[in-house]
Structure formats: C-alpha cells, structure tokens
Motif scaffolding. Sequence first.
Motif, PDB file in Angstrom:
ATOM      1  N   LEU A 186       1.094  -1.444  -0.160  1.00 51.90           N
ATOM      2  CA  LEU A 186      -0.026  -0.118   0.054  1.00 51.90           C
ATOM      3  C   LEU A 186       0.895   1.487   0.201  1.00 51.90           C
ATOM      4  O   LEU A 186       1.099   1.700  -0.649  1.00 51.90           O
ATOM      5  CB  LEU A 186      -0.971   0.396   0.927  1.00 51.90           C
ATOM      6  CG  LEU A 186      -2.247   1.064   1.111  1.00 51.90           C
ATOM      7  CD1 LEU A 186      -2.977   1.444   0.065  1.00 51.90           C
ATOM      8  CD2 LEU A 186      -2.818   0.789   2.307  1.00 51.90           C
ATOM      9  N   LEU A 187       2.135   1.302   0.699  1.00 54.10           N
ATOM     10  CA  LEU A 187       3.033   2.849   0.713  1.00 54.10           C
ATOM     11  C   LEU A 187       3.444   2.439  -0.812  1.00 54.10           C
ATOM     12  O   LEU A 187       3.387   4.274  -0.951  1.00 54.10           O
ATOM     13  CB  LEU A 187       3.330   2.371   2.302  1.00 54.10           C
ATOM     14  CG  LEU A 187       5.363   3.440   1.922  1.00 54.10           C
ATOM     15  CD1 LEU A 187       4.225   4.609   2.593  1.00 54.10           C
ATOM     16  CD2 LEU A 187       5.656   2.975   2.789  1.00 54.10           C
ATOM     17  N   ASN A 188       3.585   1.261  -1.076  1.00 56.43           N
ATOM     18  CA  ASN A 188       4.717   1.344  -2.301  1.00 56.43           C
ATOM     19  C   ASN A 188       3.873   2.323  -3.300  1.00 56.43           C
ATOM     20  O   ASN A 188       3.541   2.645  -4.116  1.00 56.43           O
ATOM     21  CB  ASN A 188       4.777   0.387  -3.119  1.00 56.43           C
ATOM     22  CG  ASN A 188       6.214  -0.257  -2.032  1.00 56.43           C
ATOM     23  OD1 ASN A 188       6.559   0.631  -1.433  1.00 56.43           O
ATOM     24  ND2 ASN A 188       6.619  -1.381  -1.808  1.00 56.43           N
ATOM     25  N   MET A 189       2.585   2.169  -2.937  1.00 55.61           N
ATOM     26  CA  MET A 189       1.344   1.743  -4.429  1.00 55.61           C
ATOM     27  C   MET A 189       1.206   3.817  -3.844  1.00 55.61           C
ATOM     28  O   MET A 189       1.345   3.938  -5.364  1.00 55.61           O
ATOM     29  CB  MET A 189      -0.092   1.667  -3.824  1.00 55.61           C
ATOM     30  CG  MET A 189      -1.565   2.095  -4.830  1.00 55.61           C
ATOM     31  SD  MET A 189      -2.816   1.639  -3.761  1.00 55.61           S
ATOM     32  CE  MET A 189      -3.257   2.747  -2.544  1.00 55.61           C
ATOM     33  N   TYR A 190       1.714   4.541  -2.846  1.00 58.84           N
ATOM     34  CA  TYR A 190       1.274   5.487  -2.400  1.00 58.84           C
ATOM     35  C   TYR A 190       2.548   5.995  -3.397  1.00 58.84           C
ATOM     36  O   TYR A 190       2.277   7.394  -3.955  1.00 58.84           O
ATOM     37  CB  TYR A 190       1.338   6.323  -1.325  1.00 58.84           C
ATOM     38  CG  TYR A 190      -0.355   6.450  -0.596  1.00 58.84           C
ATOM     39  CD1 TYR A 190      -1.041   7.237  -0.300  1.00 58.84           C
ATOM     40  CD2 TYR A 190      -1.129   5.320   0.539  1.00 58.84           C
ATOM     41  CE1 TYR A 190      -2.117   7.367   0.085  1.00 58.84           C
ATOM     42  CE2 TYR A 190      -1.677   5.132   0.735  1.00 58.84           C
ATOM     43  CZ  TYR A 190      -2.524   6.438   0.648  1.00 58.84           C
ATOM     44  OH  TYR A 190      -4.032   6.106   1.118  1.00 58.84           O
ATOM     45  N   TRP A 191       3.807   6.031  -2.569  1.00 53.66           N
ATOM     46  CA  TRP A 191       4.907   6.544  -3.336  1.00 53.66           C
ATOM     47  C   TRP A 191       4.478   6.535  -4.967  1.00 53.66           C
ATOM     48  O   TRP A 191       4.857   7.700  -5.795  1.00 53.66           O
ATOM     49  CB  TRP A 191       5.603   5.697  -2.844  1.00 53.66           C
ATOM     50  CG  TRP A 191       6.185   5.610  -1.926  1.00 53.66           C
ATOM     51  CD1 TRP A 191       6.067   4.740  -0.943  1.00 53.66           C
ATOM     52  CD2 TRP A 191       6.675   7.092  -1.036  1.00 53.66           C
ATOM     53  NE1 TRP A 191       7.254   5.164   0.356  1.00 53.66           N
ATOM     54  CE2 TRP A 191       7.213   6.221   0.203  1.00 53.66           C
ATOM     55  CE3 TRP A 191       7.571   8.250  -1.838  1.00 53.66           C
ATOM     56  CZ2 TRP A 191       7.424   7.399   1.127  1.00 53.66           C
ATOM     57  CZ3 TRP A 191       7.223   8.350  -0.547  1.00 53.66           C
ATOM     58  CH2 TRP A 191       7.990   8.501   0.741  1.00 53.66           C
ATOM     59  N   GLY A 192       3.882   5.234  -5.616  1.00 48.79           N
ATOM     60  CA  GLY A 192       3.813   4.989  -6.899  1.00 48.79           C
ATOM     61  C   GLY A 192       2.836   6.254  -8.033  1.00 48.79           C
ATOM     62  O   GLY A 192       3.610   6.829  -8.810  1.00 48.79           O
ATOM     63  N   LEU A 193       2.006   6.529  -6.854  1.00 48.38           N
ATOM     64  CA  LEU A 193       1.158   7.457  -7.772  1.00 48.38           C
ATOM     65  C   LEU A 193       1.399   8.702  -7.363  1.00 48.38           C
ATOM     66  O   LEU A 193       0.770   9.770  -8.227  1.00 48.38           O
ATOM     67  CB  LEU A 193      -0.119   6.989  -7.182  1.00 48.38           C
ATOM     68  CG  LEU A 193      -0.921   6.177  -7.459  1.00 48.38           C
ATOM     69  CD1 LEU A 193      -1.912   5.755  -6.469  1.00 48.38           C
ATOM     70  CD2 LEU A 193      -1.625   5.641  -8.907  1.00 48.38           C
TER      71      LEU A 193
ATOM     72  N   ARG B 175       0.269  11.047 -10.377  1.00 53.19           N
ATOM     73  CA  ARG B 175       0.244  13.045  -9.631  1.00 53.19           C
ATOM     74  C   ARG B 175      -0.465  13.602 -10.286  1.00 53.19           C
ATOM     75  O   ARG B 175      -0.436  14.639 -10.242  1.00 53.19           O
ATOM     76  CB  ARG B 175       1.450  13.506 -11.126  1.00 53.19           C
ATOM     77  CG  ARG B 175       2.442  13.085 -11.757  1.00 53.19           C
ATOM     78  CD  ARG B 175       3.537  14.207 -12.631  1.00 53.19           C
ATOM     79  NE  ARG B 175       4.142  14.975 -12.204  1.00 53.19           N
ATOM     80  CZ  ARG B 175       3.600  16.868 -12.507  1.00 53.19           C
ATOM     81  NH1 ARG B 175       2.076  16.789 -13.610  1.00 53.19           N
ATOM     82  NH2 ARG B 175       3.205  17.371 -11.199  1.00 53.19           N
ATOM     83  N   PHE B 176      -1.641  12.837  -9.758  1.00 52.31           N
ATOM     84  CA  PHE B 176      -3.006  13.340  -9.280  1.00 52.31           C
ATOM     85  C   PHE B 176      -3.002  14.457  -8.137  1.00 52.31           C
ATOM     86  O   PHE B 176      -3.119  15.578  -7.881  1.00 52.31           O
ATOM     87  CB  PHE B 176      -4.389  12.058  -8.509  1.00 52.31           C
ATOM     88  CG  PHE B 176      -5.155  12.983  -8.272  1.00 52.31           C
ATOM     89  CD1 PHE B 176      -6.588  13.875  -9.175  1.00 52.31           C
ATOM     90  CD2 PHE B 176      -5.508  12.806  -7.032  1.00 52.31           C
ATOM     91  CE1 PHE B 176      -7.751  14.520  -8.727  1.00 52.31           C
ATOM     92  CE2 PHE B 176      -6.505  14.024  -6.458  1.00 52.31           C
ATOM     93  CZ  PHE B 176      -8.077  14.370  -7.553  1.00 52.31           C
ATOM     94  N   PRO B 177      -2.252  14.325  -6.780  1.00 62.71           N
ATOM     95  CA  PRO B 177      -1.651  15.251  -6.185  1.00 62.71           C
ATOM     96  C   PRO B 177      -1.335  16.309  -6.518  1.00 62.71           C
ATOM     97  O   PRO B 177      -1.207  17.228  -6.532  1.00 62.71           O
ATOM     98  CB  PRO B 177      -1.260  14.705  -4.765  1.00 62.71           C
ATOM     99  CG  PRO B 177      -1.273  13.176  -4.560  1.00 62.71           C
ATOM    100  CD  PRO B 177      -1.695  13.281  -6.650  1.00 62.71           C
ATOM    101  N   GLN B 178      -0.444  16.120  -7.299  1.00 65.91           N
ATOM    102  CA  GLN B 178       0.358  17.316  -7.828  1.00 65.91           C
ATOM    103  C   GLN B 178      -0.584  18.456  -8.617  1.00 65.91           C
ATOM    104  O   GLN B 178      -0.328  19.483  -8.490  1.00 65.91           O
ATOM    105  CB  GLN B 178       1.611  16.955  -8.582  1.00 65.91           C
ATOM    106  CG  GLN B 178       2.743  16.311  -7.636  1.00 65.91           C
ATOM    107  CD  GLN B 178       2.958  15.333  -7.140  1.00 65.91           C
ATOM    108  OE1 GLN B 178       1.803  14.469  -7.258  1.00 65.91           O
ATOM    109  NE2 GLN B 178       3.738  14.191  -6.825  1.00 65.91           N
ATOM    110  N   ARG B 179      -1.186  17.460  -9.723  1.00 58.62           N
ATOM    111  CA  ARG B 179      -2.324  18.618 -10.351  1.00 58.62           C
ATOM    112  C   ARG B 179      -3.280  19.017 -10.216  1.00 58.62           C
ATOM    113  O   ARG B 179      -3.393  20.219 -10.569  1.00 58.62           O
ATOM    114  CB  ARG B 179      -2.883  17.142 -11.766  1.00 58.62           C
ATOM    115  CG  ARG B 179      -2.095  16.428 -11.957  1.00 58.62           C
ATOM    116  CD  ARG B 179      -2.435  15.347 -13.272  1.00 58.62           C
ATOM    117  NE  ARG B 179      -2.595  14.332 -12.313  1.00 58.62           N
ATOM    118  CZ  ARG B 179      -3.959  13.406 -12.986  1.00 58.62           C
ATOM    119  NH1 ARG B 179      -5.594  14.423 -13.354  1.00 58.62           N
ATOM    120  NH2 ARG B 179      -4.543  12.680 -12.285  1.00 58.62           N
TER     121      ARG B 179
END
Length: 124
Positions: free
Chosen positions: A43-50, A76-80
């Motif tokens: 799950l942590l790796n998923m967050y890092w990847g997104l 990059r949703f958070p960045q967008r």
Amino acid sequence: SNEDAPAMHLFPGSFAGQAAARDQAAVEESADATDNVYETDDLLNMYWGLHYPSSGTKEGVTPILDHNNSPLHGLRFPQRVAELLCSLEPVRTNNRALDVGCAVGGSSFELAKSFDHVEAFDFR
C-alpha cells in the motif's frame, strides 16, 4: 488437531483471569495493527508510485506496471490538484498553504513551489 496445545494460549496471572487477559491482548493487538496508517509495504509503494511516478525513470522503472485497469489517471493526481489551485491565483494573505491529508506529500512539495511555507499533515 493442527491447533497449538492449549497451554500455548495461557496468559500470565491466575486461571480465572485468562478470559480477561485474552480479551485485553486482542484489544492491544488490534490497536497495534492500526498504528501503521499505510498498513502494508504494498500500500505504501502504491502511494509512492502515484505521488512520485517519475522516480525510477532514470533506472528504467515504469511508474505502474502494465496491467489491465491500471490507474494511469491517478498518476501525479496530488500534484495536479496543487497545480490547479495555484493556477487559480488565490488571494494570498500570508503566502502559506495548508495540506490536510497529505499522505506521502505529493501535493505538499508541489505547493512549496508556489508558497513560502507549507504546513502538511496526514491523519488516521
């Protein structure tokens, strides 16, 4: 039976207190399991990847391995979202931003490009 011998399940204290000790141990185990907000390495790796999909590109690693229904729209949703906020040119009173629920900080770092100070926290 494949179960451990009953003696393996005994808790310190008197025999009469075994049920209470067992119940307390279950509560403590449950609390320990929820201390890790991200729960598993996957799950942590998923967050890092997104949040940081371009990390690893120098090494030839793709952000999300190709598979059916991979959430490419989430990259990059958070960045967008942070870029969208900054493009709206909000009125700045103190040039500070607050990122509530920042997870691993993708939006926080993007906001830091436009604001003098970013306060960011995650919660469980």
